[in-house]
Motif scaffolding. Structure first.
Motif: not given
Length: 456
Positions: A205-220
Motif C-alpha cells: 500500500g505504500m506505492e512509492r516508499p522513498l524520497s529523492l531530493a532534487k537539489e544539486d548538492w544532494s545529487l552532485g
C-alpha cells in the motif's frame, strides 16, 4: 578552456583516515547548505565541574571565529560566552552569509583582517593551509583523533569539529506498521534485497516508499561521490580514482563502481515518491512524508534531523541509516557500512594573528576537547557528533545516535573525495537531467568523464 579547481590537491598531500572503533572521522563531502533558521534542541549543561587549566596571562585577549556552519551560530556564541567566563578570552563568532566560506576567508585575508580561527570544509583547508594556516601538529588533541586527521604534506593544520554521515534514512515504525512485522535493518544486505523490500512496501500500500531530493548538492555531492568514495573505502583510494579519471586512465563507461552507482540510483528513482515530477520535489515535504508515514525511506544525512523534528519526529523515535547498496555482494563493504566523516574543520590563522591570539585560539580548541564543559557543549549545545575518542557524550537525536553507534562499531567507512568547488553544481545538473529522464546512462557517464577531463 580548462576549468580550474578552486582547491587543488597536490601529490604531496597525505591523509590519515583509517577506520577506528574508538574515534570519529574526517571530511567526507560538503553538507547541505546550512539553514540558519533551523532550531536545535538544547540539553542543559552541567558547569559544576571544571578541571581544565586556564592560562591567566590570556585574560583580556580578543579573538575571532569565522563560522560556515550556520545552524550552530547561536550555539557557538554560547560556547564562546561560557569559555570567556572561565578564561577571560572574548571570542567573536562571525557568520558566513552571502559568500562561500573560501571566498569570504580569502576576502578577509586580502583586506588584512582575517579571523583568528575559521570553520571550513576540508577542501578549503587543503587549499589554504600551507600559505595561511598555523601548524597544529603538536597539539595535544591530535591524539584524541589521530586516525582521522587531515594532513597536508605531513602536517596538521585543522581540528576536526564534528562527524556527519549519510545513507538511506528509514522510519522503523512506519515500515513495521505497513508490513505488520518487525523490521531488522541488518536483514537487508544487497541491492536486490533492498529493491525487493521496496517492492514489498509498494505491494502493501505504500506505492512509492522513498524520497529523492532534487537539489544539486544532494545529487552532485551526496549521491555521485559514492563513485569515488567506494573505490576501496579510503580517501587515498578516492583520490587515486579521481586522478585516474582525470588522466583518462579509467574508461568510465566500463568502470564498475560507476555502473553500480547508476544501478543503485535507478532503484531509488523507480520508487521515488516524486517519480512523476522528480524536479518538482520539495525538500521540506520529504521530511513531512517520512515523519507522517507516506514514505519509509529518504536518502539524506544526519543534518536532516531538524527538518524531521519540525515535521513532528521525536527524539525517541526509531530512525536510522541503511547503506547505499551498490550491488549484490553482501560481503562488499559498501553494502555493510554507511559513509561518515568529519565534515567541518577549524583552521587557525598562522599569518597575521599575534602569538597571544594564537595561544588563546589553541587554548579554546583544547577546551572543546578536554574540558568537561566544552565536551558537553560540543554535543549538547551544538548538537554535533564528537570526533574525539575521549568525549563521553552521545548525541540526542536518533540519526546522529545511529551514526555515532555505527562509527564506534566500525560500521562506517570514512572515504572522502576532495573535489573542485563546482563539482556539485556542474555534475549535480547532469544528475538532475538523468533523474528527470532527459539523459541516459551513457550520457551521464560521459558528462562525468568530460568534467574531470577539463580539470587541471
Amino acid at each position: 578552456m580548462k576549468r580550474k579547481a578552486a582547491a587543488c590537491v597536490s601529490m604531496g598531500l597525505s591523509f590519515v583516515l583509517v577506520a577506528s572503533v574508538l574515534s570519529g572521522c574526517r571530511f567526507g563531502f560538503a553538507s547541505d547548505p546550512d539553514d540558519p533558521n533551523q532550531e536545535v534542541v538544547e540539553e542543559p549543561i552541567d558547569t559544576s565541574t571544571d578541571t581544565f587549566q586556564y592560562d591567566s596571562s590570556l585574560n583580556g585577549t580578543k579573538i575571532t571565529l569565522l563560522n560556515s556552519k550556520a545552524e550552530i551560530q547561536v550555539a557557538l556564541e554560547k560556547m564562546g560566552a561560557e569559555y570567556e567566563k572561565k578564561s577571560g578570552v572574548h571570542i567573536e563568532v562571525m557568520p558566513v552569509t552571502d559568500d562561500s566560506p573560501y571566498t569570504k576567508l580569502v576576502s578577509l585575508y586580502n583586506s588584512g583582517n582575517p579571523p583568528t580561527m575559521s570553520i571550513l570544509d576540508t577542501t578549503d583547508v587543503i587549499a589554504l593551509a600551507e600559505e595561511k594556516g598555523e601548524d597544529l601538529s603538536q597539539e595535544a588533541w591530535t591524539k584524541e583523533a589521530e586516525d582521522y586527521l587531515t594532513k597536508v604534506n605531513g602536517k596538521v593544520y585543522s581540528l576536526p569539529l564534528c562527524i556527519e554521515g549519510r545513507g538511506i534514512i528509514y522510519n522503523k515504525a512506519v515500515i513495521e506498521s505497513t508490513l505488520g512485522e518487525t523490521f531488522d535493518p541488518e536483514s537487508i544486505t544487497t541491492l536486490s534485497e533492498f529493491s525487493a523490500f521496496l517492492e514489498r512496501l509498494s505491494a502493501a500500500g505504500m506505492e512509492r516508499p522513498l524520497s529523492l531530493a532534487k537539489e544539486d548538492w544532494s545529487l552532485g555531492a551526496h549521491h555521485l561521490q559514492y563513485i569515488y568514495e567506494t573505490y576501496d573505502g579510503t580517501s587515498e583510494g578516492a583520490q587515486n580514482v579521481i586522478e585516474q579519471i582525470k588522466s583518462g586512465g579509467i574508461d568510465f563507461s566500463s568502470y564498475n563502481r560507476a555502473n553500480e552507482f547508476i544501478d543503485a540510483f535507478d532503484v531509488l528513482k523507480a520508487y521515488n515518491v516524486s517519480r512523476k515530477d522528480p524536479l518538482g520535489a520539495d525538500y521540506d515535504e520529504m521530511a513531512i512524508d517520512l515523519a507522517d508515514g507516506k514514505t519509509a525511506f529518504w536518502f539524506n544525512g544526519n543534518w536532516a534531523w531538524p527538518n524531521l523534528a519540525e515535521a513532528g519526529a521525536k527524539a525517541q523515535d526509531e530512525y536510522g541509516f541503511l547503506p547505499y547498496f551498490l550491488n549484490d555482494d553482501s560481503a562488499d563493504f559498501v553494502n555493510q557500512k554507511i559513509q561518515a566523516s568529519p565534515s567541518k574543520q577549524v583552521m587557525l590563522d598562522g599569518q597575521i594573528a599575534s602569538e597571544k591570539e594564537k595561544a588563546a585560539a589553541k587554548e579554546f580548541l583544547n577546551w572543546i576537547v578536554y574540558s568537561e564543559i566544552g565536551q558537553q557543549m560540543l554535543v549538547k549545545t551544538c548538537n554535533l557528533i564528537p570526533p574525539f575518542q575521549n568525549n563521553p557524550y552521545e548525541p540526542n537525536d536518533p540519526l546522529s545516535r545511529d551514526i555515532y553507534v555505527k562509527v564506534h562499531e566500525n560500521k562506517a567507512f570514512q572515504a572522502s573525495a576532495i573535489v573542485p568547488n563546482d563539482h556539485w553544481s556542474v555534475l549535480g545538473a547532469a544528475m538532475q537531467k538523468y533523474l528527470a529522464g532527459r539523459s541516459d546512462r551513457q550520457e551521464l557517464l560521459a558528462s562525468i568523464q568530460d568534467y574531470w577531463a577539463q580539470q587541471e
